[in-house]
Write a protein that holds these residues in place. Structure first.
Motif, PDB file in Angstrom:
ATOM      1  N   LYS A   1      23.501  23.240 121.335  1.00  0.00           N
ATOM      2  CA  LYS A   1      23.636  23.797 119.991  1.00  0.00           C
ATOM      3  C   LYS A   1      24.329  25.160 119.983  1.00  0.00           C
ATOM      4  O   LYS A   1      24.658  25.686 118.916  1.00  0.00           O
ATOM      5  CB  LYS A   1      22.257  23.922 119.334  1.00  0.00           C
ATOM      6  N   ARG A   2      24.549  25.731 121.141  1.00  0.00           N
ATOM      7  CA  ARG A   2      25.182  27.041 121.210  1.00  0.00           C
ATOM      8  C   ARG A   2      26.624  26.961 120.729  1.00  0.00           C
ATOM      9  O   ARG A   2      27.311  25.952 120.953  1.00  0.00           O
ATOM     10  CB  ARG A   2      25.111  27.573 122.642  1.00  0.00           C
ATOM     11  N   PRO A   3      27.130  28.005 120.040  1.00  0.00           N
ATOM     12  CA  PRO A   3      28.462  27.946 119.440  1.00  0.00           C
ATOM     13  C   PRO A   3      29.576  27.720 120.447  1.00  0.00           C
ATOM     14  O   PRO A   3      30.578  27.060 120.117  1.00  0.00           O
ATOM     15  CB  PRO A   3      28.604  29.302 118.740  1.00  0.00           C
ATOM     16  N   GLU A   4      29.451  28.233 121.674  1.00  0.00           N
ATOM     17  CA  GLU A   4      30.510  28.050 122.652  1.00  0.00           C
ATOM     18  C   GLU A   4      30.600  26.614 123.149  1.00  0.00           C
ATOM     19  O   GLU A   4      31.537  26.251 123.880  1.00  0.00           O
ATOM     20  CB  GLU A   4      30.332  28.993 123.850  1.00  0.00           C
ATOM     21  N   ILE A   5      29.625  25.780 122.744  1.00  0.00           N
ATOM     22  CA  ILE A   5      29.673  24.357 123.092  1.00  0.00           C
ATOM     23  C   ILE A   5      29.904  23.494 121.855  1.00  0.00           C
ATOM     24  O   ILE A   5      30.773  22.609 121.854  1.00  0.00           O
ATOM     25  CB  ILE A   5      28.366  23.927 123.795  1.00  0.00           C
ATOM     26  N   ILE A   6      29.162  23.743 120.796  1.00  0.00           N
ATOM     27  CA  ILE A   6      29.257  22.885 119.620  1.00  0.00           C
ATOM     28  C   ILE A   6      30.604  23.040 118.921  1.00  0.00           C
ATOM     29  O   ILE A   6      31.168  22.066 118.405  1.00  0.00           O
ATOM     30  CB  ILE A   6      28.088  23.167 118.640  1.00  0.00           C
ATOM     31  N   ARG A   7      31.167  24.253 118.899  1.00  0.00           N
ATOM     32  CA  ARG A   7      32.469  24.447 118.239  1.00  0.00           C
ATOM     33  C   ARG A   7      33.597  23.723 118.962  1.00  0.00           C
ATOM     34  O   ARG A   7      34.356  22.972 118.341  1.00  0.00           O
ATOM     35  CB  ARG A   7      32.778  25.936 118.103  1.00  0.00           C
ATOM     36  N   PRO A   8      33.759  23.883 120.284  1.00  0.00           N
ATOM     37  CA  PRO A   8      34.820  23.110 120.943  1.00  0.00           C
ATOM     38  C   PRO A   8      34.553  21.612 120.931  1.00  0.00           C
ATOM     39  O   PRO A   8      35.501  20.814 120.868  1.00  0.00           O
ATOM     40  CB  PRO A   8      34.825  23.669 122.373  1.00  0.00           C
ATOM     41  N   PHE A   9      33.267  21.226 120.948  1.00  0.00           N
ATOM     42  CA  PHE A   9      32.937  19.801 120.884  1.00  0.00           C
ATOM     43  C   PHE A   9      33.411  19.201 119.567  1.00  0.00           C
ATOM     44  O   PHE A   9      34.082  18.158 119.546  1.00  0.00           O
ATOM     45  CB  PHE A   9      31.431  19.620 121.050  1.00  0.00           C
TER      46      PHE A   9
END
Length: 512
Positions: free
Chosen positions: A293-301
């Motif tokens: 759920k962290r932004p550095e993962i969910i945003r690129p996902f």
């Protein structure tokens, strides 16, 4: 077919990118070492040629057996093999559905029995698939052969990714990665060329030779030294590394060998340390889900999933199994089988030139202008579909431009980004999930192509595709950053801080 090939090649590239923390061997190997690694790549690329031929297979089979394009002679010789719209939609899409199944099985076997053995095993589904097609007397048999190939396609990724990344020196790794992309497209071109000369059954028989040749070539390769060390087979690992470095003397490979050993020991200690914390499986899963759920993962996902959908449409992936029918509808001046050969040539040149020029132009500009051009020419193609009395050379030219531009730009974008945009500690899992979702997206849009054609017609379908490309262009302009010449940490920080894609540019000093 290029998009799935980029799936395989992009998955390969994501593990061949060298992390900044990866130790660099101080040993300077020479020409003999490079020759050994090139030999490995050439042998392994027979498997990639087989992969490319499998991706081209649905176009060949549907070009002969779909009820809309089958010749009278084919109907007389094989009446039980003529496919209706529902059967055609399954044949055109089922490769994508079973691709994740093969990948899941391969991911387990590649660590348990070794990279080389799995690469040899994966040749058998390809061979059996072609045999099912050659001897097919029913549509069911053709489907079984296609499913076997789909599992084989997924099976390929794990061993190819692991093996080439572990046996190559960093200095030559990128060039050999480029060779894998060309080999996959060569497979597509090869099956289209064979199909232009002989009937579909003979094409299947000839294609079955390639997996057998791959087995013979792979038998002569050494196992990955990294895998051998992880299994405690030190003597075999040393022999393997010496083979891969041009049969260098023991003393010369000692520095690199010790680096590999230390890296594996460190990974093992980290795994044991995590296991000693006695975290329950449920808590572990909960922690991993919270991490996603962290932004550095969910945003690129989220960005990658959108790009995959736009890419699939921009490259005409849903249409490709039905290209013979589409070409006949437009009344192209060349025989449809030779137009397919032309698309194979365009795929090879597009991917090759893209790999050679991406650093000069940057990923963001290439993706933007390629999507813009595809948008314009797809609109023109839709207009051509509304006026089928136009000369056939006009849609032929438009098709060629669309295929080449898509292969050069937008087609490779999500796969290049996937190797860069996720944090190192989650990159493997995230890339695997994204690759599986891409296969499901490709399955869905290809399976529903026949329905889309029934609802909107050919011109309406092309207008719909151009709309998706237009929306994709706007999305990329506002949300896709330029990652060229940026460190992995800078890219992670961009997504974590919710930065502006338009202001995240490549460093000027490097660019100059």
């Amino acid at each position: 077919m290029d998009e799935p090939l980029n799936a395989a090649n992009g998955s390969l590239q994501k593990d061949l990118i060298k992390d900044e923390a990866e130790p660099e061997s101080t040993v300077q190997y020479g020409f003999r070492s490079a020759s050994s690694q090139i030999t490995v790549a050439v042998a392994q690329n027979f498997l990639l040629v087989a992969l490319g031929m499998s991706f081209g297979m649905p176009t060949v089979i549907l070009g002969a057996l779909d009820h809309k394009v089958a010749t009278n002679q084919t109907r007389l010789e094989s009446p039980d093999l003529i496919m209706n719209d529902e059967e055609s939609s399954w044949l055109g899409s089922i490769l994508f559905l079973f691709h994740p199944v093969g990948a899941a099985i391969s991911g387990y076997l590649v660590d348990s029995i070794g990279r080389k053995k799995v690469m040899i095993i994966v040749c058998f589904p390809f061979f059996l698939g072609w045999m099912f097609l050659y001897y097919a007397q029913s549509v069911t048999t053709i489907m079984i052969g296609t499913i076997a190939m789909g599992i084989g396609l997924g099976f390929c990724e794990g061993p190819i990714i692991s093996y080439l990344g572990e046996v190559c020196e960093p200095r030559i790794r990128g060039a050999l990665t480029l060779l894998t992309g060309v080999s996959g497209n060569m497979g597509v071109l090869a099956i289209f060329f064979i199909n232009a000369l002989v009937d579909w059954r003979t094409t299947s028989l000839i294609s079955s030779i390639i997996p057998l040749l791959a087995i013979v070539m792979l038998l002569f390769l050494p196992e990955s030294p990294t895998w051998l060390i992880s299994k405690g087979r030190m003597a075999d690992a040393e022999q393997s590394l010496r083979w891969l470095r041009g049969w260098s003397k023991k003393d010369k490979v000692r520095v690199e060998f010790d680096q590999i050993v230390r890296g594996i020991e460190k990974s093992s200690k980290d795994a044991n340390r995590n296991a000693s914390r006695n975290i329950s499986k449920i808590d572990k899963i909960r922690n991993e889900l919270n991490y996603f759920k962290r932004p550095e993962i969910i945003r690129p996902f989220n960005m990658l999933i959108i790009l995959f959908f736009v890419t699939v449409i921009s490259a005409f992936i849903p249409m490709r199994p039905y290209l013979v029918e589409v070409f006949q509808t437009f009344g192209l001046p060349l025989k449809s089988e030779w137009v397919l050969v032309l698309t194979g040539v365009l795929g090879i040149t597009g991917s090759l030139i893209s790999s050679l020029t991406v650093n000069k132009f940057g990923k963001r500009p290439m993706s933007l202008w390629s999507t813009g051009i595809c948008f314009v020419f797809t609109l023109l193609l839709a207009i051509c579909a509304m006026n089928l009395h136009w000369p056939g050379w006009i849609p032929l030219t438009v098709f060629c431009i669309c295929f080449w531009i898509a292969g050069y730009g937008i087609l490779a974008l999500p796969w290049m980004l996937m190797s860069e945009i996720f944090p190192i500690e989650i990159r493997g899992v995230a890339c695997g999930i994204c690759a599986a979702l891409n296969s499901l997206i490709s399955f869905f849009v290809t399976k529903t192509y026949v329905n889309t054609m029934a609802w909107f017609g050919l011109h309406g379908t092309l207008f719909l595709y151009s709309f998706v490309m237009g929306v994709g262009f706007v999305y990329m302009y506002f949300y896709v950053p330029e990652t060229e010449d940026r460190t992995l940490q800078e890219i992670t920080d961009f997504f974590s801080e919710n930065g502006s894609a338009r202001s995240f540019k490549r460093p000027q000093s490097i660019h100059k």
